[in-house]
Structures are given as C-alpha cells and as structure tokens.
Design a protein around this motif. Structure first.
Motif, PDB file in Angstrom:
ATOM      1  N   LYS A 132      -5.773   2.638   3.727  1.00 29.05           N
ATOM      2  CA  LYS A 132      -6.281   2.456   5.088  1.00 29.05           C
ATOM      3  C   LYS A 132      -6.656   0.996   5.371  1.00 29.05           C
ATOM      4  CE  LYS A 132      -9.650   4.346   8.377  1.00 29.05           C
ATOM      5  NZ  LYS A 132      -8.636   4.712   9.376  1.00 29.05           N
ATOM      6  N   TRP A 133      -7.347   0.356   4.410  1.00 33.56           N
ATOM      7  CA  TRP A 133      -7.891  -0.975   4.685  1.00 33.56           C
ATOM      8  C   TRP A 133      -7.323  -2.081   3.791  1.00 33.56           C
ATOM      9  CZ3 TRP A 133     -12.120   2.840   4.083  1.00 33.56           C
ATOM     10  CH2 TRP A 133     -12.541   3.355   5.307  1.00 33.56           C
ATOM     11  N   GLU A 137       0.804  -1.222   0.000  1.00 36.90           N
ATOM     12  CA  GLU A 137       0.000   0.000   0.000  1.00 36.90           C
ATOM     13  C   GLU A 137       0.840   1.278   0.000  1.00 36.90           C
ATOM     14  OE1 GLU A 137      -2.514  -3.200   0.501  1.00 36.90           O
ATOM     15  OE2 GLU A 137      -0.794  -2.729   1.795  1.00 36.90           O
ATOM     16  N   ARG A 195      -5.921  -5.113   5.558  1.00 38.43           N
ATOM     17  CA  ARG A 195      -6.993  -5.861   6.202  1.00 38.43           C
ATOM     18  C   ARG A 195      -7.803  -6.651   5.163  1.00 38.43           C
ATOM     19  NH1 ARG A 195     -10.749  -2.131   9.688  1.00 38.43           N
ATOM     20  NH2 ARG A 195      -8.641  -1.385  10.176  1.00 38.43           N
ATOM     21  N   ILE A 196      -8.041  -6.041   3.998  1.00 35.69           N
ATOM     22  CA  ILE A 196      -8.773  -6.729   2.930  1.00 35.69           C
ATOM     23  C   ILE A 196      -7.997  -7.947   2.463  1.00 35.69           C
ATOM     24  CG2 ILE A 196      -9.547  -6.518   0.529  1.00 35.69           C
ATOM     25  CD1 ILE A 196     -10.195  -3.582   1.127  1.00 35.69           C
ATOM     26  N   CYS A 255      -8.787   4.342   0.262  1.00 40.29           N
ATOM     27  CA  CYS A 255      -9.423   3.193   0.928  1.00 40.29           C
ATOM     28  C   CYS A 255      -8.443   2.045   1.093  1.00 40.29           C
ATOM     29  CB  CYS A 255     -10.647   2.737   0.133  1.00 40.29           C
ATOM     30  SG  CYS A 255     -12.041   3.875   0.180  1.00 40.29           S
TER      31      CYS A 255
END
Length: 553
Positions: free
Chosen positions: A540-541, A423, A544-545, A537
């Motif tokens: 941030k996530w 990311e 986690r995704i 998005c």
C-alpha cells in the motif's frame, strides 16, 4: 556468444547481472559498467522484471542524481559526460576487451559440456553445504552423551552455530572474489571446509566441536556467495533461469534432506560419521573442481590479459574495460559498511530483513527440537528420527515451485502492461505469510495432543511452504528496490537472519519445557502473525516510502 554483448547494454541488464554476480552495480559486471549503459526511460518496461533504478556513488558525486538509494531514478539517469566517456572507451586502443564475439577466453564461449559440467558441480557443492548444517541434528543426544554435557543451550547452539559462520564468511569472501577471482575462493574454501569437517569429527570436547562447526559454516558459505555469479559468467540470459533453479535446490532441500541421511548414518556408524561423510563428499567435489574448473570471472580474466599484454608490449597505459578502479580497501568497505548502513537506515530493508530473520530462525528452532519432540512424544529412535524432517522438505519444495511459477508469471504480466513496480513481488509474500503461523499452531497443538504422527508432519510441511513463500518474494523485492546496491541489501539480510538463526534457538528448549509444545509453538505463531501486515503495508505505502526516503550510503 551473442553478438549483442558488443552493443551498449541497458542499465537494467547490467544491474540484473550485478545482482546475480553478487556485487553492487558500481563494480563492473561481465557486460561492462553502468557508464557503458544505454539510458533507460521511466516509461519503458525494464527487462529485469521491472526493477526500479537506484543511484550510484559516482553519480552522487557529480550531482546528476538524487542521493537516496531507495528512490527510482529519473530518465536522465546517465549524464552526457557518461555517454561521451563510454563512446570514447569504444575507440580507445588502450582499453582491453574480448578479441571479438568468438574469443575462446570468454567463458560464454566455452563448450556446452564444460559450462554445464561446471554448473552441475557448483550445484552439488551448494547442496552439500546446507545439508551439513543440519545433517547431524538427529545425533545431537549422542554428541551430548559423548561430551558429558546436559546444557540445553549447548544442545541447540551446536546445530545453529553453523549458520553463525554464514553471517561472517560472505562479508570476506565476496570482496576477495572481486580481487582474486572465483576459482581461488572455491578451492581454498572447499579445502578448509573439508579440514574443519574432519576436525569436527575428531573433536575431543564440546568447545572444539562448536568452534570447528563455526568454521565449517564460515568457509562452507563460499558456493552460496559465488554460485550465482559463476552461473551468470557461463550461461546466457535465455538459459540462466534453468541453471539458477538447479543451483537454488541446494539451499532449499539441503537442510531438510540432511537429517534424513544423518538419522540412519548416526544409528549405523555413530554421530562422528556424519562429518566424515560430509568430508568425503566435499573432498571428492574439491578434487573434481581442481581438475575441471577454470576461472569464470570476466573481470579477473581480462585483468590477467591486460597484465600479460603490458609485459609483451611495454604499454603501461593498457587498462581492462572492466577495471573498477576500486582499491582493496574500498571493496572491503563496501562489503561491510554498506550492508550495515542499509540495515539500520532503511525502513524497507530493516523491516524485510527482520521478517526474513525471524522466519529463518524458526527453521533452526525446529531443527534443534524435532529430535526430542519425536523421540519423547512418538518414541522414534535411530534412523527413523531423521524422517521427522521430511515435512519441512516437502513443503519447502512445493513453496519454491509455487513462487517460481505464479510469482514470475505475475511479474511478466505487469511488465507487459507497463505497470510493474517492486511491490508487485510482495503479493505472493502477503499470501504466504499466513502459512507460517498456521503451520506453527497446527504442529504445536498436534504434538501437544499426541495425535497420529502424520498430523504434526503435515503441520511442518505447511511451515516449510510458508517459509519459502515469504523468503523468496522478500529476497526478490530487496533486489528490485535496491537494484544498484542489491548485493549490499542481500548481505544485510544474510547477516541478520544468520545471527538470529544462531541465537534464537538457544532458548527454545527452555521455552518448550515451560510452555509445552502447544503454547510454545503458539507463541512463535503469534509473533509470525504480527509480521503478516508488513508486506501489506509495503504493497500500500511502499512506493510512497521510497519516494520520501532520505537514505544515503
């Protein structure tokens, strides 16, 4: 050739090379296969800018790994069985490998002139193919006049149909290159590209012209598919970055330089000479490539060596160290089925590919509308029309260098600190995403208000900058997330963006006629603005995704 080729390479080195060669990492690279790799631990920074490691089908079958293709693998990525098998291959007399570190058959040991001469030639061909995609755009009205057509849909489609070929060509070219090597694909596709360029030049009706343009794109895509692999075959890791930058200049500048040349050529010789010009240059490159290029794929070179040794020794047990064991059917299946599954089953892949597809389609919307915009609004005619594309080219070039410098520096910083995750790549995309809508608003309303011509040109340079600042980080992110299956993720991106770039411009003329240039480009800008949150998005996530993902191939 570096002696460290003869040690077991790390998993990350093999995955990086596979991505550059244009195939998934369950097909051996020039360094060997993942079975030969040294296991990497999750704590150690990875040499390929920190890519997360992904799973392999054979690992799935053994039950040693999680099946999800988005999750990073654990430290026990290679089983004891894998390591034992790799060590046994080192001592197996039936395994065919290079004859020492100075083997002249190894492309890494070719002379400097031969290696860089090949890189320059491949880069020239790669520049020519995107150049041909938009070169005749200023001459579109002349083509419509020649074929007695007034269809606004065909006016846009004759430009964008070229990239429709990009959607299908790579799916066939990539697996064929794994079976037969890069050289036959270069020569065959170059020859067909020349033939269909001439055919487009002598077309007698619109149907013939559009069909031949499609085949130009289909076969012209070969250097875009094979070029990165050729450079990885020849150039060491330390020098590969320079070669890749030279090679990537073609896709970046080609589509923007083409119309500048085409504008003056159309005025001087007519629209058909755009295709004769491309055919002449492509023919010269084909003759040069047939004369000086040699096969660079280590997989194919070693397979030929193995076949020769079998005949000489009568030992049918001989096997190339880079033999994947995959049938032609499996190669085609992986090339076509995997990208489709990845596109529709992965949230990350679909979202990023959709973003890339829309922004790439905007480029061809502009290609198909610049001519009427600057002809009707500013009275530009003849060769001057081609100069309307100079803003896009300048912005794209600045965007490429900006990402290369700042994006790579940021990645290296986090790798040194041991805090890298895929990311990190998206921070540049998050910033760059704002430039696309800003540029569209700027260009649209400047044109609507009929300001001085430099104002909309500056707006298009902002669009070009935004395009590269979204395209390059997003592509790198896909490689970092889907490491083992990076080639399939990139193929999914190529297919979707090519389809969108071919189809979306078909309605652009009607949109501008109904809404005007101000609100028409604003509509595109608002859509681009809706895409801006995507990288935020995933920043941030995204981790986690990926951790919760259940995507299986």
């Amino acid at each position: 050739m570096p002696s460290d080729i003869y040690r077991h390479p790390s998993r990350s080195e093999i995955v990086e090379l596979a991505a550059q060669e244009g195939h998934d990492a369950d097909i051996p690279t020039n360094l060997g296969s993942l079975r030969d790799a040294q296991p990497t631990t999750t704590a150690a920074p990875l040499k390929r800018d920190g890519a997360s490691e992904l799973v392999l089908d054979k690992d799935i079958e053994k039950g040693t790994l999680d099946k999800d293709v988005e999750k990073g693998i654990r430290a026990e990525s290679l089983s004891t069985e894998d390591e034992d098998e790799a060590r046994s291959e080192d001592n197996d007399p039936n395994i065919v490998w290079w004859d020492g570190p100075d083997d002249p058959q190894n492309p890494m040991n070719w002379s400097r002139n031969k290696k860089w001469g090949t890189v320059i030639l491949i880069s020239a061909i790669t520049f020519l193919v995107p150049l041909a995609s938009s070169m005749f755009a200023p001459g579109v009205p002349k083509v419509m006049e020649t074929f007695n057509s007034t269809s606004q849909m065909l006016e846009g489609f004759m430009v964008s149909v070229y990239v429709l070929g990009f959607a299908f060509g790579p799916l066939i070219i990539a697996p064929l290159s794994e079976m037969y090597g890069r050289l036959p694909l270069y020569h065959g596709c170059n020859c067909l590209f020349v033939i269909f360029s001439i055919a487009a030049a002598v077309s007698s009706n619109m149907t013939m012209f559009i069909l031949f343009r499609f085949f130009m794109g289909t076969f012209g895509g070969a250097p875009l598919v094979l070029g990165g692999g050729t450079i990885a075959d020849l150039i060491s890791t330390e020098q590969r970055g320079t070669a890749m930058v030279v090679w990537m200049m073609g896709p970046t500048l080609g589509p923007c330089v083409g119309p500048i040349i085409g504008g003056f050529l159309t005025q001087a010789k007519g629209w058909r000479w755009n295709f004769y010009f491309v055919a002449i240059l492509a023919g010269a490159c084909t003759i040069l490539s047939v004369s000086v290029m040699s096969e660079t794929s280590a997989i194919v070179i070693l397979e030929r060596k193995t076949q020769r040794l079998r005949k000489e020794t009568g030992n049918e047990k001989l096997k190339s160290k880079l033999d994947s064991g995959l049938s032609p059917y499996d190669l085609f299946k992986f090339s076509i089925v995997r990208p489709t599954k990845m596109l529709f089953r992965s949230t990350i892949c679909f979202s990023i590919c959709l973003y890339l597809g829309i922004t790439y389609a905007y480029l061809y919307v502009l290609f198909t509308t610049f001519t009427p915009v600057f002809a009707d609004t500013y009275g530009w005619h003849g060769g001057i029309l081609g100069l309307s594309f100079i803003g896009l080219g300048t912005g794209s070039l600045i965007g490429q260098f900006t990402f290369t410098h700042f994006g790579n520096n940021a990645a290296r910083k986090h790798i040194r600190q041991g805090t890298f995750k895929p990311e990190i790549r998206l921070h540049m995309m998050a910033i760059g995403g704002f430039f696309m809508p800003i540029g569209l608003f700027w260009y649209g309303w400047a044109t609507q208000a009929k300001t001085h011509w430099i104002v909309p040109i500056l707006g298009t340079s902002v669009i070009g900058f935004g395009l590269l600042m979204t395209f390059m980080p997003a592509s790198t992110y896909l490689v970092d997330v889907f490491t083992v299956h990076a080639a399939s993720a990139m193929a999914a991106s190529t297919v979707l963006r090519s389809l969108m770039a071919a189809l979306l411009p078909l309605s652009s003329q009607k949109m501008y006629a109904k809404l005007g240039y101000g609100w028409g480009n604003s509509l595109l800008g608002f859509i681009a603005l809706l895409l801006v949150p995507i990288p935020f998005c995933f920043i941030k996530w995204g981790e986690r995704i990926r951790a919760r993902s259940t995507v299986k191939l």
